[in-house]
Design a protein around this motif. Structure first.
Motif, mmCIF file in Angstrom:
data_model
loop_
_atom_site.group_PDB
_atom_site.id
_atom_site.type_symbol
_atom_site.label_atom_id
_atom_site.label_comp_id
_atom_site.label_asym_id
_atom_site.label_seq_id
_atom_site.Cartn_x
_atom_site.Cartn_y
_atom_site.Cartn_z
ATOM 1 N N TYR A 91 -45.041 -5.999 17.172
ATOM 2 C CA TYR A 91 -43.750 -6.447 16.988
ATOM 3 C C TYR A 91 -43.418 -7.946 16.515
ATOM 4 N N SER A 92 -44.523 -8.852 17.183
ATOM 5 C CA SER A 92 -44.101 -10.144 16.785
ATOM 6 C C SER A 92 -44.780 -10.568 15.615
ATOM 7 N N VAL A 93 -45.773 -9.960 14.990
ATOM 8 C CA VAL A 93 -46.346 -10.165 13.622
ATOM 9 C C VAL A 93 -45.210 -9.677 12.757
ATOM 10 N N LEU A 94 -44.893 -8.405 12.877
ATOM 11 C CA LEU A 94 -44.044 -7.922 12.217
ATOM 12 C C LEU A 94 -42.859 -8.551 11.707
ATOM 13 N N SER A 95 -42.240 -9.128 12.864
ATOM 14 C CA SER A 95 -40.848 -9.734 13.085
ATOM 15 C C SER A 95 -41.054 -11.055 12.346
ATOM 16 N N THR A 96 -42.106 -11.639 12.523
ATOM 17 C CA THR A 96 -42.612 -12.875 11.915
ATOM 18 C C THR A 96 -42.419 -12.811 10.169
ATOM 19 N N LEU A 97 -42.988 -11.963 9.871
ATOM 20 C CA LEU A 97 -43.036 -11.736 8.433
ATOM 21 C C LEU A 97 -41.532 -11.191 7.986
ATOM 22 N N VAL A 98 -40.920 -10.663 8.899
ATOM 23 C CA VAL A 98 -39.579 -10.310 8.422
ATOM 24 C C VAL A 98 -38.629 -11.506 8.598
ATOM 25 N N VAL A 99 -38.692 -12.378 9.431
ATOM 26 C CA VAL A 99 -38.139 -13.604 9.293
ATOM 27 C C VAL A 99 -38.703 -14.570 8.320
ATOM 28 N N TYR A 100 -39.808 -14.472 7.796
ATOM 29 C CA TYR A 100 -40.114 -15.446 6.741
ATOM 30 C C TYR A 100 -39.472 -14.908 5.335
ATOM 31 N N SER A 101 -39.465 -13.416 5.202
ATOM 32 C CA SER A 101 -39.008 -13.417 3.935
ATOM 33 C C SER A 101 -37.545 -13.156 4.071
ATOM 34 N N LEU A 102 -36.765 -13.141 5.191
ATOM 35 C CA LEU A 102 -35.392 -13.130 4.946
ATOM 36 C C LEU A 102 -34.878 -14.632 5.165
ATOM 37 N N ALA A 103 -35.534 -15.274 5.946
ATOM 38 C CA ALA A 103 -35.085 -16.545 6.136
ATOM 39 C C ALA A 103 -35.750 -17.744 6.168
ATOM 40 N N GLY A 104 -37.081 -17.611 5.312
ATOM 41 C CA GLY A 104 -37.957 -18.647 4.950
ATOM 42 C C GLY A 104 -38.501 -19.490 5.976
ATOM 43 N N GLN A 105 -38.337 -20.741 5.669
ATOM 44 C CA GLN A 105 -38.998 -21.809 6.738
ATOM 45 C C GLN A 105 -38.633 -21.547 8.231
#
Lengths: 487, 589
Positions: free
Chosen positions: B150-164
């Motif tokens: 979850y933490s890895v996937l959510s990290t990728l989600v946050v990056y793609s949707l909210a960038g930095q």
């Protein structure tokens, strides 16, 4: 007759070869209206796909074909995006010949078939990159702007430098030595002000305002050797018209031509180019480096006489070894006699032609609807009015490709305000083709863009300067103070 | 206990909604007019392509409907309340305490403050909402393996949707991981490393901005206050505060909660801290002043001229911007020359304030010049306003440019802007109406706004720097038709500057013009002052008997050589609404 047979065979092949048949259509005389207008243009064999759309959204079929290949495109909304791979293959096969474009358009329940139109494909390739500044055509203010490079063989566009990285300052006058991306310069103004010279990825920031000169260095032109850059120095003002077709007037209160010695890092000039009684500007070197062309106008009372100032086109000999100038100034265009005003002289890299902009008066022609391009044959001194190239609106800045077969120019013909880049073929006999708009992936790009393409310059390859480094130098380097020397 | 939370957060939501709907509605309208956003897939696609582009696209998508104040208020309240709720729930996962309600309000208040500022864009809050939602999800996951996935996937989600924002998200993941699940906390190091790498790639290779710039204060990024630029400064502050609160919650967890006095003490201390913070987060005088300016601007846009006039009646007016709007409202009602001095005027800048290179002033000056008929000036300001709009353009300025270019006959550029506006839901109807004028320019004669305007005569071309403003207005007066606004602005500019010689020249010029036989009240008042030295002036100018009588009375009262303040105050009571009082007693700075 032979061509018609080929086409007949080809269409037959298309009919039987296609998985989808072509619809039964009523034949219409005349060609379909498309945007951009690519009917009869001449394009290089390495240009990006000429995506286009029908004027008025409707279902359509486009067949692009030559003697051997064809591409069929079906569209529900009248927009045709040509696949890059297929396009490149078609272009390669069509070099030196033409592509025929046949359009079927659905109107209601009926299909209409228009006459095909040609797109001529030259054998001569074009420089693979185009650099330009994107800026809103604001009158006094700017917001976001940047210097960009676009690969003309596809649709890739990168920012060389965007002013979001440099505190929203102004950047302009990017210039390349003989279309070489490894030898370039540009200015930044206000914050991080200076002239940035980039040679083989080494960046130098120069402080070029001296007490002897009117201003910091402005309009550049590289000497072909790369050892010198001719610049103008200008005191420029801007104002608005009360009425009339031109919205804005940009004029110089004074200007001179000076030279920057790249190796010695000093500025010098010549009394003939540095006078109080005349406004010298827009210097450009000949490709052999032995002649300098420039514009000059007798000084007037500005701004009161803004519409009476007319620039001549002059030239003077230059010896790059000794940094000396000839004694005689030749006049190529006599403004008083001819009645109009010259700006932006640019000699083709083969040294045979000189392209310039002509308008009724003044020197900042992008705001003059009457501004047009002219081509001077340097051998015969004949001037071509380029009727096929010019329009009813402003044609202004221009630059050559390295093989002298293409030039790009700024035009406001689309809407009268937003400057767009047009590319024009110029064959070895000195005949210009019909220009075409720089293709974009999205056919609505120009309709929706609120930015103008400024100073389009061809370059032979991609600029690879490290943007991080550029930003770092901009922000931290105090710059090298450049002195003015009298000789 | 869930009903308590429901009730609490419902009250918070209602409170936020009430606040936003009462204080922020004009700000929303201004934010809407400062962005150019086409809700079409090709346009949106180009934004989504960039990491963080989702927040940008979504933020602009919502803001395009900000003309609807209720929608804007509901949206802002929902986002802030949602962030508060997620924060509360995360705190509850750490330790279940009543004071979590109060702790969860602190970041909400901080964001409330940001939402009062024009420069703050909604994208920031959307990113935080996403982050808090995913962080809460993290606290619900059981099992180390699922935790890690979850933490890895959510990290990728946050990056793609909210960038930095991702680096801040992973920092909070780490903190929550350590606090919430002490055993296995090291699993949060992997998403943190991933978040750092992604942020570094984004900042270093895509944005070319030195990393240190993310820590610069908000003012440094004035023109770049958008998440896609780098790393939104508001995000850093929010996460910093969140981290402190999470750690505080964790530390307070170890304090025994059994004694009532301890409960009360801790709750009261937190309440006091909250109270102090709320004082800092509520609107300050700067916000109140901006609200006033936004309100007037909004009223002007809606042509609520009477409301603008009423706002200023009987009030001391302290700034030129308010005066400009007021005088524009008076002119729109045809009352400028009659009622100018009923209000506290401050010289000629009361009509045209200085341009300060901002969007707000560009818009105001464009409107004033358009009203008078100075199409070139109006176009210049409108174009500057279009350029200055923060998010790539302004539909409001585009509307003005459509009108001007239609009047001037520049159909191509008018059509370009019409085509763009027709793709924006709130401007579509307006655009289609004006599209009708492209093909049928004769229909413009039926348009009240456009019919009264005309392009300047090309034969009289000159540069505006060579034409004084009063000469420009004089040209409008001399044109065919009745441009009362130009006459009023010209005359009033002379009166405000106390340039009676120039005013006299104006009177002489128009005395035989049948269009101007009935002069405005203040013009008559000024003529009476002029007639003291030149009685012949009154032979050709018609003065109302009541004004003449009043002037005679004024002259009697005005015989004092050096009146004191009390005497001036008395005079003001009687004649404060006249040009006479202004001329003799108003000090011009």
């Amino acid at each position: 007759m032979k061509n018609n047979c080929f086409l007949l065979i080809l269409y037959t092949l298309i009919l039987f070869g296609c998985k989808q048949e072509l619809p039964e259509a009523t034949r219409i005389n005349g060609v379909a209206k498309i945007f951009p207008d690519y009917n009869g243009v001449t394009i290089p064999p390495n240009i990006a796909p000429l995506n286009f759309r029908l004027k008025g959204s409707s279902e359509g079929i486009a067949i692009l074909s030559n003697k051997k290949e064809f591409i069929r495109l079906d569209s529900k909304n009248g927009t045709f995006e040509i696949p890059l791979k297929n396009w490149r293959k078609l272009l390669t096969e069509s070099a030196g010949d033409s592509i025929q474009v046949k359009l079927y358009v659905r109107k209601g329940n009926q299909w209409l078939c228009y006459d095909p139109f040609p797109i001529y494909v030259a054998n001569d390739p074009i420089d693979s990159y185009l650099a330009y500044r994107l800026i809103a055509p604001g009158y006094r203010m700017w917001n976001e702007m940047g210097i960009y490079q676009r690969c003309v063989e596809d649709f890739d566009e990168d920012a060389v430098l965007n002013n979001k990285l440099t505190n929203n300052n102004c950047m302009n006058c990017h210039s390349f030595c003989m279309q070489n991306p490894k030898r370039m310069l540009f200015h930044q103004r206000t914050t991080h002000g200076g002239t940035y010279v980039v040679i083989d990825n080494k960046i130098e920031k120069l402080n070029t305002k001296t007490k002897e000169t009117i201003s910091a260095l402005v309009y550049p032109s590289w000497h072909p050797s790369g050892k010198y850059v001719a610049f103008s120095t200008n005191e420029t003002k801007q104002d608005f018209h009360l009425s009339g077709p031109n919205r804005v007037e940009v004029f110089d209160n004074e200007s001179d031509v000076v030279f920057f010695d790249v190796e010695k890092q000093e500025i010098f000039s010549n009394p003939k180019l540095f006078t109080k009684g005349n406004y010298e500007t827009f210097p450009t070197f000949s490709p052999d480096g032995k002649r300098l062309y420039f514009c000059s106008a007798p000084a007037k009372k500005m701004p009161e006489e803004f519409d009476q100032i007319k620039y001549n086109l002059l030239s003077i000999a230059f010896d790059p070894e000794t940094r000396t100038f000839g004694n005689v100034i030749d006049t190529l265009y006599h403004a008083d006699r001819e009645g109009r005003s010259v700006k932006f002289p640019r000699v083709s890299p083969d040294g045979k032609y000189l392209l310039y902009t002509l308008s009724n008066y003044g020197n900042f022609s992008i705001w003059h609807k009457d501004a047009d391009l002219r081509m001077l044959n340097l051998a015969t001194q004949k001037v071509d009015s380029l009727q096929k190239v010019n329009s009813d609106d402003a044609e202004s800045y221009h630059s050559w490709s390295s093989n002298s077969r293409w030039f790009v120019f700024s035009s406001r013909r689309m809407d009268g305000l937003y400057t767009r880049p047009y590319i024009c073929y110029f064959d070895k006999n000195g005949v210009a083709g019909k220009p075409f708009l720089l293709p974009q992936k999205d056919t609505y790009y120009y309709d929706e863009s609120l930015l103008s393409f400024n100073i389009p310059e061809f370059i032979k390859g991609k600029i690879k300067v490290d943007t991080n480094e550029l930003v770092h130098v901009s922000k931290t380097d105090p710059g090298i103070d450049i002195p003015f020397v009298s000789r | 206990m869930k009903w308590k939370a429901f009730i609490f957060w419902t009250f918070v939501f209602i409170g936020l909604l009430s606040f936003f709907y009462s204080f922020n509605i004009y700000l929303y309208k201004r934010q809407e007019e400062l962005q150019f956003f086409i809700p079409q897939w090709p346009y949106i696609k180009s934004i989504l392509w960039i990491p963080g582009g989702c927040c940008t696209a979504l933020g602009q998508f919502f803001v395009q409907y900000y003309q609807n104040s209720l929608f804007a208020s509901l949206l802002n309240s929902t986002l802030l309340c949602g962030i508060g709720i997620f924060f509360y729930l995360i705190l509850q996962q750490i330790v279940q305490r009543t004071f979590n309600y109060l702790l969860a309000l602190i970041p909400v208040l901080g964001l409330l403050k940001m939402h009062l500022r024009l420069n703050y864009v909604l994208d920031g809050t959307l990113g935080l909402f996403l982050m808090m939602a995913l962080l809460f999800g993290f606290t619900l996951i059981q099992g180390k393996r699922r935790w890690l996935i979850y933490s890895v996937l959510s990290t990728l989600v946050v990056y793609s949707l909210a960038g930095q924002l991702v680096i801040l998200y992973t920092a909070l993941l780490f903190i929550v991981g350590c606090i919430h699940r002490f055993k296995g906390w090291q699993y949060t190091l992997l998403p943190m490393a991933l978040g750092s790498i992604l942020t570094y790639i984004g900042a270093r290779f895509s944005l070319y901005i030195p990393l240190i710039e993310g820590l610069q204060p908000a003012e440094y990024h004035e023109m770049q206050l958008q998440p896609d630029s780098y790393i939104y400064y508001v995000w850093i502050r929010f996460v910093f505060v969140a981290a402190i609160l999470l750690l505080s919650g964790y530390l307070l967890k170890h304090i025994s909660w059994s004694k009532w006095w301890r409960k009360s003490l801790i709750t009261v201390v937190i309440a006091i801290v909250l109270f102090d913070i709320s004082g800092m987060c509520l609107p300050d005088p700067y916000d109140v002043q901006n609200r006033m300016a936004d309100r007037i601007s909004s009223l002007a846009q809606q042509k609520e001229w009477d409301a603008i006039i009423r706002m200023h009646q009987g009030k001391r007016i302290t700034n030129y911007v308010s005066l400009n709007f007021l005088n524009m409202a008076l002119a729109q009602k045809g009352l400028l020359g009659d009622k100018l001095f009923y209000f506290d005027q401050k010289g000629p800048k009361s009509l045209l304030a200085d341009w300060n290179h901002t969007f707000f002033m560009s818009k105001l000056l464009s409107d004033i010049h358009f009203m008078i008929g100075d199409l070139s000036m109006s176009e210049a300001y409108a174009m500057d306003g279009l350029t200055l709009a923060k998010r790539k353009g302004s539909p409001r300025m585009m509307q003005r440019l459509v009108q001007i270019n239609l009047i001037k006959g520049d159909k191509n550029i008018a059509e370009k802007y019409i085509n763009l506006l027709s793709q924006m839901p709130c401007y579509k109807e307006w655009a289609e109406k004006y599209r009708g004028y492209l093909g049928h320019p004769d229909l413009m004669k039926l348009d009240n706004l456009l019919a009264s305007k005309k392009a300047a005569d090309p034969a009289v071309n000159d540069l505006l720097c060579l034409v004084e403003t009063d000469s420009l207005w004089m040209m409008h007066i001399e044109e065919t038709g009745v441009n009362k606004t130009a006459l009023e602005y010209l005359g009033c500019s002379y009166l405000l500057a106390k340039e009676l010689d120039k005013f006299k020249s104006l009177l002489v010029k128009i005395e035989d013009d049948s269009r101007w036989q009935k002069l405005p009240v203040h013009f008559q008042e000024a003529a009476l002052i002029l007639s003291i030295k030149d009685p012949s002036l009154l032979k050709s100018i018609s003065i109302e008997p009541s004004i003449s009588e009043r002037f005679k009375e004024f002259q009697i009262h005005n015989k004092m050589e050096h009146p004191d303040n009390n005497q001036i105050a008395s005079l003001y009571q009687l004649y404060g609404n006249t040009f006479w009082f202004y001329y003799y007693y108003k000090q011009l700075k």
